[in-house]
Design a protein around this motif. Structure first.
Motif, PDB file in Angstrom:
ATOM      1  N   ASN A  34       0.817  -1.220   0.000  1.00 51.26           N
ATOM      2  CA  ASN A  34       0.000   0.000   0.000  1.00 51.26           C
ATOM      3  C   ASN A  34       0.847   1.264   0.000  1.00 51.26           C
ATOM      4  O   ASN A  34       0.470   2.274  -0.603  1.00 51.26           O
ATOM      5  CB  ASN A  34      -0.930  -0.011   1.210  1.00 51.26           C
ATOM      6  CG  ASN A  34      -1.953  -1.128   1.133  1.00 51.26           C
ATOM      7  OD1 ASN A  34      -2.950  -1.015   0.424  1.00 51.26           O
ATOM      8  ND2 ASN A  34      -1.687  -2.216   1.847  1.00 51.26           N
ATOM      9  N   ILE A  37       2.038   1.845  -3.580  1.00 55.39           N
ATOM     10  CA  ILE A  37       0.954   2.422  -4.389  1.00 55.39           C
ATOM     11  C   ILE A  37       0.790   3.902  -4.073  1.00 55.39           C
ATOM     12  O   ILE A  37       0.617   4.737  -4.976  1.00 55.39           O
ATOM     13  CB  ILE A  37      -0.359   1.661  -4.141  1.00 55.39           C
ATOM     14  CG1 ILE A  37      -0.257   0.240  -4.704  1.00 55.39           C
ATOM     15  CG2 ILE A  37      -1.540   2.398  -4.775  1.00 55.39           C
ATOM     16  CD1 ILE A  37      -1.413  -0.660  -4.304  1.00 55.39           C
ATOM     17  N   ARG A  40       3.483   5.872  -5.727  1.00 55.60           N
ATOM     18  CA  ARG A  40       3.162   6.070  -7.151  1.00 55.60           C
ATOM     19  C   ARG A  40       2.164   7.209  -7.327  1.00 55.60           C
ATOM     20  O   ARG A  40       2.347   8.100  -8.168  1.00 55.60           O
ATOM     21  CB  ARG A  40       2.582   4.780  -7.728  1.00 55.60           C
ATOM     22  CG  ARG A  40       2.162   4.904  -9.201  1.00 55.60           C
ATOM     23  CD  ARG A  40       1.193   3.819  -9.596  1.00 55.60           C
ATOM     24  NE  ARG A  40      -0.056   3.902  -8.815  1.00 55.60           N
ATOM     25  CZ  ARG A  40      -1.035   2.987  -8.887  1.00 55.60           C
ATOM     26  NH1 ARG A  40      -0.893   1.932  -9.661  1.00 55.60           N
ATOM     27  NH2 ARG A  40      -2.127   3.143  -8.164  1.00 55.60           N
ATOM     28  N   ASP A  41       1.119   7.188  -6.538  1.00 53.43           N
ATOM     29  CA  ASP A  41       0.060   8.190  -6.678  1.00 53.43           C
ATOM     30  C   ASP A  41       0.511   9.591  -6.253  1.00 53.43           C
ATOM     31  O   ASP A  41      -0.064  10.591  -6.679  1.00 53.43           O
ATOM     32  CB  ASP A  41      -1.161   7.776  -5.861  1.00 53.43           C
ATOM     33  CG  ASP A  41      -1.809   6.499  -6.384  1.00 53.43           C
ATOM     34  OD1 ASP A  41      -1.524   6.123  -7.541  1.00 53.43           O
ATOM     35  OD2 ASP A  41      -2.586   5.876  -5.637  1.00 53.43           O
ATOM     36  N   TRP A  59       3.360  -4.678 -10.468  1.00 53.06           N
ATOM     37  CA  TRP A  59       3.155  -4.738  -9.024  1.00 53.06           C
ATOM     38  C   TRP A  59       4.462  -4.448  -8.292  1.00 53.06           C
ATOM     39  O   TRP A  59       5.553  -4.585  -8.846  1.00 53.06           O
ATOM     40  CB  TRP A  59       2.627  -6.111  -8.612  1.00 53.06           C
ATOM     41  CG  TRP A  59       2.010  -6.143  -7.240  1.00 53.06           C
ATOM     42  CD1 TRP A  59       2.412  -6.880  -6.169  1.00 53.06           C
ATOM     43  CD2 TRP A  59       0.868  -5.399  -6.788  1.00 53.06           C
ATOM     44  NE1 TRP A  59       1.596  -6.647  -5.087  1.00 53.06           N
ATOM     45  CE2 TRP A  59       0.638  -5.734  -5.429  1.00 53.06           C
ATOM     46  CE3 TRP A  59       0.030  -4.461  -7.393  1.00 53.06           C
ATOM     47  CZ2 TRP A  59      -0.396  -5.175  -4.676  1.00 53.06           C
ATOM     48  CZ3 TRP A  59      -1.007  -3.902  -6.651  1.00 53.06           C
ATOM     49  CH2 TRP A  59      -1.211  -4.266  -5.306  1.00 53.06           C
ATOM     50  N   LEU A  63       5.606  -0.586 -10.183  1.00 53.62           N
ATOM     51  CA  LEU A  63       4.645   0.497 -10.377  1.00 53.62           C
ATOM     52  C   LEU A  63       5.349   1.849 -10.461  1.00 53.62           C
ATOM     53  O   LEU A  63       4.990   2.708 -11.270  1.00 53.62           O
ATOM     54  CB  LEU A  63       3.626   0.506  -9.231  1.00 53.62           C
ATOM     55  CG  LEU A  63       2.742  -0.735  -9.091  1.00 53.62           C
ATOM     56  CD1 LEU A  63       1.882  -0.619  -7.834  1.00 53.62           C
ATOM     57  CD2 LEU A  63       1.862  -0.925 -10.325  1.00 53.62           C
TER      58      LEU A  63
END
Length: 229
Positions: A34, A37, A40-41, A59, A63
């Motif tokens: 998490n 992710i 990345r965001d 994954w 990413l």
């Protein structure tokens, strides 16, 4: 009591453009899914990433790679990621490959406050180019400098609210040493328990190394699924 974040976005807010980060895991086992992710965001870029490998195409650290947020990757294995290969061959990504045992020791030494050490691994190969080589008891050793990170991200099975961590089986891998080597360490935990829940003998990473916690569920993907009839 440590900072306990309610979102992954908050938990990665310490990372700035150009930072060096360490990320726990081996393959996809024990990675802070998490938090990756959320990185990345966040759009943070020009990162130097120290981790055993760079995930797979869709994954894990793959990413960040796909999003071109990694400027330099330092690791020991890159064989599961075609985008990694493409970026290296095109000159978009700088790579430093380190023998796996040396990588582990460079991280461990950084966490222990040891600036450098000698190892026989890599002597006489490109790994030793530009580095000091000395002889001890008739054998040559190359000088390797320790690694430190601006921020370390690890994944634990359980963590208490003081920041003590317990890892589960092979998901332990690089996580304990990476937790110790970050100026700031953020732990993604599957279960968050009250302080005093652990027998001190069960603790793998003492709370002194951990500044922040974030609780979340993980998908726990498998890189390659092998079945037999």
């Amino acid at each position: 009591m440590k900072s306990i974040y309610q979102s992954a976005e908050e938990a990665v807010s310490h990372v700035k453009d150009g930072d060096t980060i360490m990320v726990g895991g081996f393959g996809l086992c024990g990675i802070p899914e998490n938090l990756i992710i959320a990185l990345r965001d966040s759009g943070v870029k020009d990162l130097t990433v120290i981790s055993n490998n760079c995930g797979i195409d869709d994954w894990g650290l793959g990413l960040l790679l796909h999003n071109k947020q990694i400027k330099k990757m330092i690791g020991s294995y890159v064989g599961e990621n075609k985008e990694f290969e493409r970026q290296v061959l095109s000159g978009e990504l700088e790579v430093e490959l380190v023998p796996q045992g040396t990588l582990a020791e460079k991280i461990r030494a950084g966490g222990a406050g040891i600036p450098a050490f000698y190892t026989p691994a890599g002597v006489g190969t490109p790994v030793a180019e530009g580095k000091e080589v000395r002889e001890f008891n008739g054998k040559e050793y190359v000088l390797e400098e320790a690694f430190k990170a601006d921020v370390s991200f690890v994944r634990a099975w359980k963590g208490d609210k003081m920041g003590n961590l317990v890892y589960r089986k092979t998901a332990r891998n690089f996580n304990p040493m990476i937790a110790a080597a970050g100026k700031i360490t953020v732990a993604e935990v599957e279960e968050l328990v009250e302080k005093g829940s652990f027998d001190p003998n069960e603790v793998h990473t003492p709370s002194i190394y951990v500044q922040h916690l974030f609780q979340a569920e993980q998908e726990k993907r498998i890189e390659r699924r092998t079945v037999s009839n």
